[in-house]
Enzyme design. Structure first.
Site, PDB file in Angstrom:
ATOM      1  N   PHE A  32       0.834  -1.198   0.000  1.00  0.00           N
ATOM      2  CA  PHE A  32       0.000   0.000   0.000  1.00  0.00           C
ATOM      3  C   PHE A  32       0.871   1.251   0.000  1.00  0.00           C
ATOM      4  O   PHE A  32       0.674   2.168  -0.794  1.00  0.00           O
ATOM      5  CB  PHE A  32      -0.929  -0.025   1.217  1.00  0.00           C
ATOM      6  CG  PHE A  32      -1.916   1.106   1.229  1.00  0.00           C
ATOM      7  CD1 PHE A  32      -2.995   1.113   0.353  1.00  0.00           C
ATOM      8  CD2 PHE A  32      -1.766   2.170   2.096  1.00  0.00           C
ATOM      9  CE1 PHE A  32      -3.908   2.161   0.345  1.00  0.00           C
ATOM     10  CE2 PHE A  32      -2.663   3.220   2.105  1.00  0.00           C
ATOM     11  CZ  PHE A  32      -3.739   3.213   1.225  1.00  0.00           C
ATOM     12  N   TYR A  34       3.967   1.426  -0.981  1.00  0.00           N
ATOM     13  CA  TYR A  34       4.693   1.445  -2.261  1.00  0.00           C
ATOM     14  C   TYR A  34       3.788   2.027  -3.356  1.00  0.00           C
ATOM     15  O   TYR A  34       4.197   2.904  -4.114  1.00  0.00           O
ATOM     16  CB  TYR A  34       5.123   0.022  -2.613  1.00  0.00           C
ATOM     17  CG  TYR A  34       5.745  -0.121  -3.981  1.00  0.00           C
ATOM     18  CD1 TYR A  34       7.082   0.207  -4.189  1.00  0.00           C
ATOM     19  CD2 TYR A  34       4.999  -0.579  -5.066  1.00  0.00           C
ATOM     20  CE1 TYR A  34       7.659   0.079  -5.442  1.00  0.00           C
ATOM     21  CE2 TYR A  34       5.569  -0.708  -6.322  1.00  0.00           C
ATOM     22  CZ  TYR A  34       6.894  -0.380  -6.500  1.00  0.00           C
ATOM     23  OH  TYR A  34       7.460  -0.501  -7.750  1.00  0.00           O
ATOM     24  N   GLU A 110     -11.336 -12.747 -10.861  1.00  0.00           N
ATOM     25  CA  GLU A 110     -10.487 -13.826 -10.318  1.00  0.00           C
ATOM     26  C   GLU A 110      -9.783 -13.344  -9.056  1.00  0.00           C
ATOM     27  O   GLU A 110      -9.526 -12.146  -8.913  1.00  0.00           O
ATOM     28  CB  GLU A 110      -9.386 -14.182 -11.334  1.00  0.00           C
ATOM     29  CG  GLU A 110      -9.916 -14.746 -12.624  1.00  0.00           C
ATOM     30  CD  GLU A 110      -8.810 -14.880 -13.684  1.00  0.00           C
ATOM     31  OE1 GLU A 110      -7.633 -14.574 -13.388  1.00  0.00           O
ATOM     32  OE2 GLU A 110      -9.142 -15.283 -14.799  1.00  0.00           O
ATOM     33  N   LYS A 112      -6.671 -12.409  -6.956  1.00  0.00           N
ATOM     34  CA  LYS A 112      -5.307 -11.990  -7.301  1.00  0.00           C
ATOM     35  C   LYS A 112      -4.372 -12.662  -6.301  1.00  0.00           C
ATOM     36  O   LYS A 112      -4.393 -12.338  -5.111  1.00  0.00           O
ATOM     37  CB  LYS A 112      -5.182 -10.466  -7.238  1.00  0.00           C
ATOM     38  CG  LYS A 112      -3.787  -9.976  -7.560  1.00  0.00           C
ATOM     39  CD  LYS A 112      -3.815  -8.487  -7.834  1.00  0.00           C
ATOM     40  CE  LYS A 112      -2.480  -7.803  -7.890  1.00  0.00           C
ATOM     41  NZ  LYS A 112      -1.268  -8.536  -7.902  1.00  0.00           N
ATOM     42  N   ASP A 114      -1.130 -13.536  -4.321  1.00  0.00           N
ATOM     43  CA  ASP A 114       0.038 -12.760  -3.917  1.00  0.00           C
ATOM     44  C   ASP A 114       1.262 -13.680  -3.899  1.00  0.00           C
ATOM     45  O   ASP A 114       1.701 -14.153  -2.854  1.00  0.00           O
ATOM     46  CB  ASP A 114      -0.212 -12.173  -2.521  1.00  0.00           C
ATOM     47  CG  ASP A 114       0.806 -11.089  -2.192  1.00  0.00           C
ATOM     48  OD1 ASP A 114       1.515 -10.645  -3.117  1.00  0.00           O
ATOM     49  OD2 ASP A 114       0.882 -10.692  -1.026  1.00  0.00           O
ATOM     50  N   TYR A 222      -3.601 -19.217 -14.365  1.00  0.00           N
ATOM     51  CA  TYR A 222      -4.828 -18.483 -14.695  1.00  0.00           C
ATOM     52  C   TYR A 222      -4.846 -17.896 -16.089  1.00  0.00           C
ATOM     53  O   TYR A 222      -5.779 -17.192 -16.451  1.00  0.00           O
ATOM     54  CB  TYR A 222      -5.039 -17.343 -13.691  1.00  0.00           C
ATOM     55  CG  TYR A 222      -3.802 -16.515 -13.445  1.00  0.00           C
ATOM     56  CD1 TYR A 222      -3.293 -15.673 -14.420  1.00  0.00           C
ATOM     57  CD2 TYR A 222      -3.113 -16.610 -12.226  1.00  0.00           C
ATOM     58  CE1 TYR A 222      -2.136 -14.943 -14.215  1.00  0.00           C
ATOM     59  CE2 TYR A 222      -1.955 -15.875 -12.019  1.00  0.00           C
ATOM     60  CZ  TYR A 222      -1.472 -15.048 -13.018  1.00  0.00           C
ATOM     61  OH  TYR A 222      -0.327 -14.336 -12.817  1.00  0.00           O
ATOM     62  N   LYS A 311      -7.217  -3.945  -5.381  1.00  0.00           N
ATOM     63  CA  LYS A 311      -6.493  -4.504  -4.233  1.00  0.00           C
ATOM     64  C   LYS A 311      -7.246  -4.255  -2.938  1.00  0.00           C
ATOM     65  O   LYS A 311      -7.782  -3.163  -2.724  1.00  0.00           O
ATOM     66  CB  LYS A 311      -5.103  -3.865  -4.156  1.00  0.00           C
ATOM     67  CG  LYS A 311      -4.230  -4.215  -5.367  1.00  0.00           C
ATOM     68  CD  LYS A 311      -2.940  -4.806  -4.932  1.00  0.00           C
ATOM     69  CE  LYS A 311      -1.741  -4.068  -5.332  1.00  0.00           C
ATOM     70  NZ  LYS A 311      -0.509  -4.429  -4.760  1.00  0.00           N
ATOM     71  N   CYS A 405      23.823  -1.449  25.922  1.00  0.00           N
ATOM     72  CA  CYS A 405      23.011  -2.664  25.941  1.00  0.00           C
ATOM     73  C   CYS A 405      22.102  -2.629  27.176  1.00  0.00           C
ATOM     74  O   CYS A 405      22.584  -2.408  28.293  1.00  0.00           O
ATOM     75  CB  CYS A 405      23.938  -3.872  25.994  1.00  0.00           C
ATOM     76  SG  CYS A 405      23.073  -5.401  26.342  1.00  0.00           S
ATOM     77  N   CYS A 408      23.461  -5.404  29.840  1.00  0.00           N
ATOM     78  CA  CYS A 408      24.754  -5.403  30.537  1.00  0.00           C
ATOM     79  C   CYS A 408      25.421  -4.039  30.539  1.00  0.00           C
ATOM     80  O   CYS A 408      26.555  -3.912  31.009  1.00  0.00           O
ATOM     81  CB  CYS A 408      25.684  -6.452  29.925  1.00  0.00           C
ATOM     82  SG  CYS A 408      26.272  -5.988  28.299  1.00  0.00           S
ATOM     83  N   CYS A 423      25.399  -5.359  20.900  1.00  0.00           N
ATOM     84  CA  CYS A 423      26.142  -5.329  22.152  1.00  0.00           C
ATOM     85  C   CYS A 423      27.389  -6.177  21.917  1.00  0.00           C
ATOM     86  O   CYS A 423      27.278  -7.360  21.613  1.00  0.00           O
ATOM     87  CB  CYS A 423      25.300  -5.929  23.278  1.00  0.00           C
ATOM     88  SG  CYS A 423      26.307  -6.329  24.706  1.00  0.00           S
ATOM     89  N   CYS A 428      27.651 -10.899  27.940  1.00  0.00           N
ATOM     90  CA  CYS A 428      26.327 -10.317  28.203  1.00  0.00           C
ATOM     91  C   CYS A 428      25.330 -11.453  28.504  1.00  0.00           C
ATOM     92  O   CYS A 428      25.178 -12.381  27.694  1.00  0.00           O
ATOM     93  CB  CYS A 428      25.932  -9.517  26.958  1.00  0.00           C
ATOM     94  SG  CYS A 428      24.257  -8.931  26.966  1.00  0.00           S
TER      95      CYS A 428
HETATM   96  S1  IVH Z   1      -3.515 -11.578 -15.182  1.00  0.00           S
HETATM   97  C1  IVH Z   1      -1.348  -9.223 -18.658  1.00  0.00           C
HETATM   98  N1  IVH Z   1      -4.604 -12.781 -13.145  1.00  0.00           N
HETATM   99  O1  IVH Z   1      -0.470  -9.956 -10.418  1.00  0.00           O
HETATM  100  C2  IVH Z   1      -1.494  -9.333 -17.169  1.00  0.00           C
HETATM  101  N2  IVH Z   1      -2.476 -11.765 -12.838  1.00  0.00           N
HETATM  102  O2  IVH Z   1       0.083  -7.122 -10.191  1.00  0.00           O
HETATM  103  C3  IVH Z   1      -1.731 -10.719 -16.809  1.00  0.00           C
HETATM  104  N3  IVH Z   1      -1.548 -12.051 -10.591  1.00  0.00           N
HETATM  105  O3  IVH Z   1       1.817  -9.782 -13.083  1.00  0.00           O
HETATM  106  C4  IVH Z   1      -1.955 -10.893 -15.394  1.00  0.00           C
HETATM  107  N4  IVH Z   1      -3.212 -13.216  -9.766  1.00  0.00           N
HETATM  108  O4  IVH Z   1       1.775 -11.934 -11.612  1.00  0.00           O
HETATM  109  C5  IVH Z   1      -3.550 -12.088 -13.591  1.00  0.00           C
HETATM  110  N5  IVH Z   1      -5.679 -13.914 -11.444  1.00  0.00           N
HETATM  111  C6  IVH Z   1      -4.634 -13.233 -11.872  1.00  0.00           C
HETATM  112  C7  IVH Z   1      -3.528 -12.931 -11.057  1.00  0.00           C
HETATM  113  C8  IVH Z   1      -2.461 -12.182 -11.566  1.00  0.00           C
HETATM  114  C9  IVH Z   1      -2.026 -12.689  -9.518  1.00  0.00           C
HETATM  115  C10 IVH Z   1      -0.259 -11.324 -10.624  1.00  0.00           C
HETATM  116  C11 IVH Z   1       0.501 -11.443 -11.927  1.00  0.00           C
HETATM  117  C12 IVH Z   1       0.604 -10.032 -12.420  1.00  0.00           C
HETATM  118  C13 IVH Z   1       0.505  -9.261 -11.143  1.00  0.00           C
HETATM  119  C14 IVH Z   1       0.106  -7.829 -11.374  1.00  0.00           C
END
Ligand code: IVH
Length: 664
Positions: A32, A34, A110, A112, A114, A222, A311, A405, A408, A423, A428
């Site tokens: 977040f 970033y 779908e 996402k 991590d 996917y 996200k 420390c 100690c 330390c 210690c």
């Molecule tokens: S589609 C052309 N579907 O999230 C883009 N990506 O932040 C194709 N990721 O680079 C990505 N779950 O590594 C897609 N259901 C999902 C995903 C997914 C995780 C990752 C993927 C992507 C990154 C982007």
């Protein structure tokens, strides 16, 4: 600060975090935070296009490392635009509707995942290669590590596979496996992984698949990249059942929605379900379903226009920072810990959080008595995100990291290249206690009668100040301790006596050399075969060992140069501890079952010498390259065999790499 200065500072900061995230798998800030930096930078660059030219952030993050060979993706691996706001998600839909002049757009929603993006290439149904995303155009070859995942088929099931197809997915580590590995690391006092993604990213970049196997990787697919010939699909939703029919692991659940409102319902349903998935999810990916529309809307250099990631915000909570305490580690590292007013966060009660190091406290200006925000994103270990300045009392002052420390009182030191204060006092008390606990632990000398309670008694009574003192204990000393019956004393003494015969790597690990874990200890002992040889190893000798880099090598040299450690080793040797590596460790067949083909002229070895070395280590040498070949050993002027091996995706090594394999 001028806009120019801010842009430069943001560019540098983003570049630093890109390196930490993509190459070192050790991010310092949450996704977040970033994303917030990137958004601010993108906005400023849009306002000052003349300053955006030199931006190091224009490309997709790059995970490629020098130690890996990289190969091009047939179709680039793009990133996704992302948002945390429902409004921006609906804007995405409105934009597409305007562009396509269609009233309601069908989507697929779908999870996402991590994890770490991966692309597998199958030719005529056979797995040829696995690549990381790299810079999106070229990725690192991680086939050796992907092959450790049982769920990845070497051949696709069913018939009628495309001549060549790239399959896209995500490598991940389950929460259960993440916890198992972190527990092990905790026992070894190695730094913990903050979340499963970092661990997965670090694991796919291990050089030795034997190491990878020890951490169970998982994968889910996917999508498709390049496909020859193109499959006659009309919709993205057809991809999932097709991948499944080929025997590949696919998403637990995805939703087909007739418009953005239904997509939003699906996202909310996903948010309720995702805790039950085996993989960590940090959002939803919303993709246009009709493939014809993908072509119509196209893509930017960075991301497709037909998809967006929504996200989920990390769970955060506000609480009072009651105090900052300092933990003293086995090697003297002073780690600040946030002591919190207990607060409920993501299903658990949090009363402590990590503050990492003195710099982080200073950067975020965190002070005891502050109201702070704690966050648990993918992170299992909560961290302090920021202070709420409005809730700070007027008379507080900036936190000063202790100069001594807390256990100690010795002056703390900070080496120029280290983030941590230490330390330096080897006497210690908490360090002594932790050193003895580490020595006795399962991953070192494995003396199970020597648990925390006994170690506390021994150290408090000053019976043990070093690990060598353990071997001078007498039954008469022990029985004077509270709750120490003669039988317990005899058991402990017997366990200590038995430990003298342990394999050498256990003793080396038990010595507690900073940065040397159990695997490095095994590798060192296999190579040097005696404690004496290890003690006299030069930096150059140490660096020949796979997994030993300059930091570990320096750490080992400094440890053995220290007169206190030399005395310790002399004493341990005089008490009869085994200082030789066991025979079986030396005789292991490092190339067992692997087949090699030789080509070209090697820099120092003749072909016969190379063949003899490979065979001595259990490998075999065959005449021509085939799919069954594991390695091509290539020298100068390698010819058609090299080309054939490249075409078949066979690993190509040179003489140096062969030597490293033989030494491992
Ligand atoms: S589609 C052309 N579907 O999230 C883009 N990506 O932040 C194709 N990721 O680079 C990505 N779950 O590594 C897609 N259901 C999902 C995903 C997914 C995780 C990752 C993927 C992507 C990154 C982007």
């Amino acid at each position: 600060m001028t806009a120019k200065e801010r842009i430069l500072s943001l560019q540098n900061e983003v570049a630093r975090h890109d390196k930490l995230y993509y190459q070192e798998a050790a991010p310092e800030i949450s996704d977040f935070e970033y994303d917030r930096l990137k958004t601010e930078l993108a906005q400023l660059e849009a306002e000052h296009p003349e300053l955006a030219q030199t931006s190091p952030t224009l490309k997709v993050g790059d995970d490629r490392l020098d130690e890996f060979s990289s190969f091009p993706h047939a179709e680039p691996m793009l990133s996704l635009d992302n948002t945390y706001s429902q409004e921006e998600l609906f804007d995405f839909d409105a934009r597409l509707k305007r562009l396509l002049k269609i009233e309601a757009l069908p989507y697929v929603v779908e999870p996402k995942i991590d994890g770490v993006a991966v692309s597998l290439t199958y030719q005529k149904g056979k797995l040829i290669r696995a690549l990381t995303r790299g810079n999106g155009i070229q990725g690192d070859d991680i086939t050796h590590n992907v092959l450790t995942i049982a769920a990845v088929p070497k051949s696709l099931s069913g018939k009628d596979h495309p001549d060549s197809v790239e399959i896209r997915g995500e490598i991940y580590i389950t929460n259960a496996e993440f916890e198992r590995i972190n527990k092990e690391r905790e026992a070894e006092e190695l730094p913990l992984y903050a979340n499963p993604r970092n661990l997965a990213a670090g694991t796919v970049k291990l050089l030795d698949p034997k190491e990878t196997k020890k951490r169970k990787l998982s994968v889910v697919f996917y999508g498709l990249g390049a496909c020859e010939p193109v499959l006659p699909f009309a919709e993205h939703a057809q991809v999932h059942p097709t991948l499944k029919s080929w025997g590949l692991p696919t998403l637990e659940k995805f939703w087909e929605a007739s418009g953005i409102t239904e997509s939003w319902d699906a996202i909310e349903e996903l948010d309720g379900l995702r805790e039950q998935f085996t993989y960590a999810t940090d959002g939803a990916v919303i993709k246009l379903n009709p493939l014809a529309l993908h072509t119509k809307v196209g893509k930017t250099a960075k991301a497709p226009r037909w998809a967006i990631a929504y996200k989920f915000a990390a769970e955060q909570a506000e609480t009072l920072l009651k105090d900052i305490t300092i933990q003293v580690g086995r090697t003297g590292v002073l780690t600040p810990v946030a002591e919190l007013e207990p607060v409920s966060l993501a299903g658990t009660t949090v009363s402590r959080a990590t503050l990492h190091n003195a710099d982080e406290i200073q950067r975020k200006d965190i002070r005891p008595g502050d109201t702070i925000v704690v966050e648990k994103a993918g992170e299992i270990i909560p961290c302090v995100v920021r202070v709420i300045p409005d809730k700070r009392s007027g008379n507080s002052t900036a936190y000063e990291f202790p100069k001594t420390c807390p256990a100690c009182n010795t002056n703390a030191i900070r080496l120029p290249e280290e983030a941590a204060w230490r330390c330096p006092n080897p006497s210690c008390p908490p360090q002594i206690r932790r050193r003895i606990l580490h020595y006795a632990s399962r991953v070192a000398m494995d003396i199970d009668t020597l648990g925390i309670a006994v170690v506390d008694q021994l150290t408090e009574a000053q019976l043990c100040n070093t690990i060598a003192d353990l071997y001078t204990l007498k039954e008469d000393d022990l029985v004077t301790l509270e709750r120490f019956a003669p039988k317990s004393a005899q058991n402990l003494l017997k366990a200590l006596e038995d430990s003298k015969a342990n394999d050498l790597w256990r003793l080396v690990h038990g010595l507690g050399i900073p940065n040397v874990g159990s695997q490095s200890s095994k590798d060192l002992c296999k190579h040097f075969t005696s404690l004496e040889a290890l003690q006299h190893a030069t930096e150059a000798d140490l660096l020949t060992i796979d997994g030993v880099g300059p930091i570990v090598a320096q750490s080992i040299l400094q440890f053995f140069e220290n007169p206190a450690n030399q005395t310790l080793i002399e004493r341990l040797t005089s008490y009869g501890l085994n200082t030789q590596a066991h025979q079986q460790a030396q005789g292991t067949q490092t190339l067992e079952g692997l087949s090699f083909v030789l080509t070209g002229t090697l820099p120092t070895l003749t072909r016969d010498e190379a063949k003899a070395l490979i065979e001595k280590a259990g490998g075999k040498v065959v005449g021509s390259v085939s799919k069954k070949t594991d390695y091509l050993l290539a020298g100068e002027a390698a010819g058609s065999k090299l080309k054939k091996a490249q075409d078949l995706g066979i690993k190509i090594v040179d003489e140096d790499q062969l030597n490293q394999m033989l030494a491992s």
